[in-house]
Design an enzyme around this catalytic site. Structure first.
Site, short mmCIF file in Angstrom:
data_model
loop_
_atom_site.label_atom_id
_atom_site.label_comp_id
_atom_site.label_asym_id
_atom_site.label_seq_id
_atom_site.Cartn_x
_atom_site.Cartn_y
_atom_site.Cartn_z
CB SER A 86 -8.10 3.84 2.69
OG SER A 86 -6.90 3.25 3.80
CB SER A 88 -8.25 0.96 5.82
OG SER A 88 -8.97 2.25 5.37
CE LYS A 90 -3.80 1.95 2.52
NZ LYS A 90 -4.86 1.88 3.83
N1 GLN Z 1 -12.99 4.60 6.53
C1 GLN Z 1 -12.30 5.20 7.41
C2 GLN Z 1 -11.88 6.48 7.39
O1 GLN Z 1 -12.05 6.96 6.42
C3 GLN Z 1 -11.17 4.29 8.00
C4 GLN Z 1 -9.81 4.35 6.94
C5 GLN Z 1 -8.89 3.70 7.60
O2 GLN Z 1 -8.87 2.47 8.18
N2 GLN Z 1 -7.82 3.92 7.22
O3 GLN Z 1 -11.22 7.16 8.28
#
Ligand code: GLN
Length: 487
Positions: free
Chosen positions: A152, A176, A77
């Site tokens: 994400s 995420s 990532k």
């Molecule tokens: N959807 C959550 C956010 O937007 C989690 C994102 C994540 O775990 N990086 O913060």
């Protein structure tokens, strides 16, 4: 061998160790599949770098110094910094940025022998649930290219689902790893907070950020997780001083005495019927495997949304202050003085969602609002963690859906950020408590889209989660199904 991209991490590792295939052959095969960047999953590819790593792996395999995963490809990532590939965190503000060092997780996987295929698309600074917030365009879900892959870590999930990489790294701050794994029909685990070093992981919300593996099966995740985790106290003071574990050792343990807690709050209004049906199906499998289902309650589940969306932006507003055009990445061209340079650089470099969070974070931390929002959120966060400890008196693991629905279509939530936030409801509680959680393919719902079962364990119980997931995967074949065109 033309079907190398269908093989598991475990199978590839064993073919490489017995020299039935070479690391260069494997890398070449995946690089060919990555050509044209299907699904917009990758942000940086450099075949020279990948092949050089593969040649180094072949040399180690030849002289008997190979690591356990020598020559097996992995993609990272784009929030993990890498020396040999650009790192952008999906943001324009870091466009073209190159780190002078590798993140600990990247380095550890390389030490285990893994060959880096490139860097994977993600929501900007890991803020999002659909990969629609990447400055470099969205990632398509390989099961239906009109749908989001989740976020994400959307690039990671899509790459594994589409056979562009046998495994990938992801990060999970509020879901995420688990949610994109669920949306793309693969397996992912977020370990206990502190298991994997955050050194070189571009910070979003430091008290929540955690790295973990994404792959087709629990068994493959176990192999990567064992290699990724470990204390790194000099460089990440929140990394846990615990010995590295062989997470693959207990995969086949019996589930006879396992008590699975079913939180009633995870099965209420708002859960789509197709997701519920798939999750119920997985729970029935567990009963057949000898596990006992126990009703439990996590009464503050709903509160996890406001609590998370106060704490995470608060930490983000502080973490992202380092991106000001001085040291890293983008700098605005025309400015009158230093402050003007900061303002223009940040206005040009950050996307809308990142700006929204920086402003929310600055607001909840500001004098006069700190007590009402930030402090209050911290108190409820503690209560959420306590609720889990109460629940773990009655059960060993907790099961439920990862997300209230299957992957939605592009644009469906585009003008409604709160709709994305609400969809995080089932992943946020474990994140706030720092508990390990995973997503395991549990079936298919509307439009033939994958559904993930979420398993949450108590602190340091990753082995137990992986054991439960592996046993389910021995009894079902959902994790082996592939999007059309890949079979
Ligand atoms: N959807 C959550 C956010 O937007 C989690 C994102 C994540 O775990 N990086 O913060």
């Amino acid at each position: 061998m033309s079907d190398l991209h269908q093989l598991s991490v475990k199978a590839l590792a064993s073919l490489l160790q017995t020299k039935e295939v070479s690391a260069v052959e494997v890398a070449t095969r995946f690089l060919a599949r990555m050509g044209g960047n299907p699904h917009n999953a990758f942000l940086d590819i450099d075949s020279e770098v990948t092949l050089a790593q593969a040649r180094a792996s072949d040399a180690k395999l030849a002289d008997g110094t190979a690591g356990p995963l020598e020559g097996v490809p992995v993609a990272h990532k784009d929030v993990f910094v890498t020396r040999d590939f650009a790192t952008t965190a999906g943001s324009k503000i870091l466009s073209g940025y190159r780190s002078p060092f590798d993140a600990t997780v990247v380095q550890r996987l390389r030490t285990a022998g893994m060959v880096t295929l490139g860097k994977l698309n993600c929501d900007e600074f890991a803020m999002g649930s659909a990969n629609e917030n990447s400055a470099y365009g969205p990632v398509q879900n390989p099961w239906d290219t009109a749908r989001v892959p989740g976020g994400s870590s959307g690039g990671s999930a899509a790459a594994v689902a589409a056979g562009l990489a046998p495994a990938a790294t992801g990060t999970d701050t509020g879901g995420s790893i688990r949610q994109p794994a669920s949306f793309c029909g693969i397996t992912g685990i977020k370990p206990t907070y502190g298991r994997a070093s955050r050194f070189g992981l571009i910070a979003y919300a430091s008290s929540l950020d955690q790295a973990g593996p994404m792959a087709r099966s629990a068994e493959d995740c176990a192999l990567l997780l064992s290699a990724m985790c470990g204390a790194d106290l000099d460089r990440d003071s929140t990394s846990l001083d615990m010995p590295t574990e062989d997470f693959a050792a207990s995969l086949n343990n019996s589930l006879d005495v396992l008590r699975i807690g079913i939180p009633k709050e995870f099965f209420g209004e708002g859960l789509a019927a197709d997701v519920r049906a798939a999750v119920d199906g997985a729970l029935r499998e567990y009963e057949k495997l000898g596990a006992k289902l126990v009703p439990i309650s996590l009464p503050r589940t709903e509160l996890s949304i406001p609590v998370y969306y106060i704490i995470a932006p608060a930490e983000a507003s502080s973490n992202l202050s380092r991106f000001d055009g001085v040291k890293f990445g983008h700098r605005a061209k025309d400015y009158t003085d230093l402050v003007d340079m900061y303002k223009k650089t940040r206005a040009e470099g950050f996307g809308n969602e990142v700006k929204r969070r920086i402003m929310t974070g600055a607001y909840v931390l500001s004098h006069g609002y700190y007590d009402a929002y930030y402090l209050q959120a911290q108190k409820i966060r503690r209560m959420i963690a306590d609720d889990f400890q109460k629940a773990f008196k009655e059960c060993d693991v907790i099961a439920g859906p990862v997300a209230p629905s299957v992957a939605w279509k592009f644009g469906e939530n585009a003008n409604d950020p709160v709709a994305d936030y609400l969809a995080d409801i089932f992943t946020l509680p474990a994140s706030l408590a720092g508990l390990p959680g995973m997503s395991v393919p549990a079936g298919f719902g509307a439009g033939g889209m994958p559904v993930g079962l979420q398993l949450i364990g108590n602190y340091f119980k990753e082995a137990q989660l992986l054991n439960a997931a592996h046993r389910l995967q021995q009894a079902t074949d959902f994790h082996l199904r592939q999007p059309k065109g890949l079979q």
